[in-house]
Design a protein around this motif. Structure first.
Motif, PDB file in Angstrom:
ATOM      1  N   THR A   1       0.848  -1.196   0.000  1.00 40.16           N
ATOM      2  CA  THR A   1       0.000   0.000   0.000  1.00 40.16           C
ATOM      3  C   THR A   1       0.882   1.244   0.000  1.00 40.16           C
ATOM      4  N   GLY A   2       0.256   2.382  -0.218  1.00 39.14           N
ATOM      5  CA  GLY A   2       0.997   3.632  -0.156  1.00 39.14           C
ATOM      6  C   GLY A   2       1.624   3.836   1.210  1.00 39.14           C
ATOM      7  N   ARG A   3       0.858   3.523   2.258  1.00 40.18           N
ATOM      8  CA  ARG A   3       1.375   3.669   3.621  1.00 40.18           C
ATOM      9  C   ARG A   3       2.566   2.736   3.870  1.00 40.18           C
TER      10      ARG A   3
ATOM     11  N   ASP B   1      -5.849   7.718   0.239  1.00 37.28           N
ATOM     12  CA  ASP B   1      -5.467   6.577  -0.597  1.00 37.28           C
ATOM     13  C   ASP B   1      -4.299   5.775  -0.025  1.00 37.28           C
ATOM     14  N   LEU B   2      -3.898   6.075   1.192  1.00 38.51           N
ATOM     15  CA  LEU B   2      -2.714   5.415   1.745  1.00 38.51           C
ATOM     16  C   LEU B   2      -2.893   3.922   1.953  1.00 38.51           C
TER      17      LEU B   2
ATOM     18  N   GLY C   1      -0.101  -0.625  -6.699  1.00 32.30           N
ATOM     19  CA  GLY C   1      -0.317  -1.086  -8.064  1.00 32.30           C
ATOM     20  C   GLY C   1      -1.610  -0.582  -8.662  1.00 32.30           C
ATOM     21  N   ALA C   2      -2.562  -0.192  -7.808  1.00 29.17           N
ATOM     22  CA  ALA C   2      -3.841   0.324  -8.288  1.00 29.17           C
ATOM     23  C   ALA C   2      -3.828   1.843  -8.448  1.00 29.17           C
ATOM     24  N   TYR C   3      -2.719   2.482  -8.100  1.00 28.94           N
ATOM     25  CA  TYR C   3      -2.605   3.937  -8.226  1.00 28.94           C
ATOM     26  C   TYR C   3      -2.514   4.329  -9.706  1.00 28.94           C
ATOM     27  N   SER C   4      -3.014   5.516 -10.024  1.00 32.01           N
ATOM     28  CA  SER C   4      -2.800   6.090 -11.350  1.00 32.01           C
ATOM     29  C   SER C   4      -1.356   6.570 -11.452  1.00 32.01           C
TER      30      SER C   4
END
Length: 249
Positions: A97-99, A132-133, A138-141
């Motif tokens: 994840t972003g975090r 969005d953290l 992988g699902a991020y734009s």
């Protein structure tokens, strides 16, 4: 180099040359960047901007010449904790994840506990990723990945921040917010070096280096470059200096 000079200069580059497979990518560049300056490097794709900042961060080594950063000869592994670097290509773990990405890179910089959590919160707010953290990266734009990469480079509050095309793919409103933060960091004494090919961003820099074909053709404040070129815009100045072969201030 005197101790006094090293104390006020963040970057000292002297006569650097870099070749790849016989092709000269950087040709005899000499440049000094004072601490606390927001320095922009403006040039088209393939002009040598990315190679130049890789030499500054110690990722690459010059064939000849000298690169000193924060008073020390590069490359220097011990300096990595004092430098924040955002590459043109996002180096993220898509399965995390972003975090988790922020926590991983924060730990690499020696951050832990409440300090790490506070910094994650602060940089996520800056790049507008708080909501969005917990999503897998992988699902991020593409734009979200750029924002996460920028957040990572800021995590450990570096003395020198080196950003390669930092706002590509980021919406105009957030781009303005990021530039306000960069200006604020510079006023706090953080040295910022960034590459760009966006003219309105170039005008926001304290000083600007124009690079073409591996040569630094001019370096001065945006206002001075426009005045010296006889033009009215940075774009006209870049064209004029390139045509004249470059005039160093």
């Amino acid at each position: 180099m005197s101790e006094a000079s090293s104390a006020v200069l963040a970057v000292e580059v002297s006569g650097i040359q870099r070749q790849f497979k016989g092709v000269t990518v950087l040709n005899d560049i000499t440049l000094s960047i004072p601490r606390g300056e927001l320095f922009g490097l403006l040039g088209p794709s393939g002009s040598g901007k990315t190679t130049f900042i890789k030499l500054i961060t110690g990722i690459d080594r010059a064939d000849s010449g000298s690169v000193r950063v924060l008073g020390q000869q590069m490359p220097q592994l011990a300096l990595l904790a004092r430098i924040g670097y955002m590459a043109q290509s996002d180096a993220l773990y898509n399965e995390l994840t972003g975090r988790q990405n922020l926590a991983f890179f924060g730990a690499m910089y020696g951050l832990k506990g409440q300090r790490l959590q506070d910094r994650i919160r602060a940089v996520a707010e800056l790049v507008d990723l708080e909501a969005d953290l917990n999503k897998q990266t992988g699902a991020y734009s593409g734009g979200m990945k750029r924002r996460l990469s920028l957040a990572i480079s800021l995590l450990h509050e570096p003395e020198l921040l080196v950003l390669d095309e930092p706002t590509v793919g980021i919406d105009p409103l957030l781009r303005q917010s990021i530039w306000r933060e960069l200006a604020g960091l510079s006023k706090q004494g953080v040295t910022i070096i960034l590459t760009t090919h966006v003219m309105d961003e170039a005008e926001k820099c304290d000083r600007l280096g124009l690079i073409r074909g591996g040569k630094l053709i001019a370096a001065d404040t945006p206002e001075a470059l426009v005045q010296q070129s006889g033009g009215t815009t940075i774009e006209e100045a870049f064209i004029a200096f390139g045509r004249e072969g470059g005039v160093m201030a």
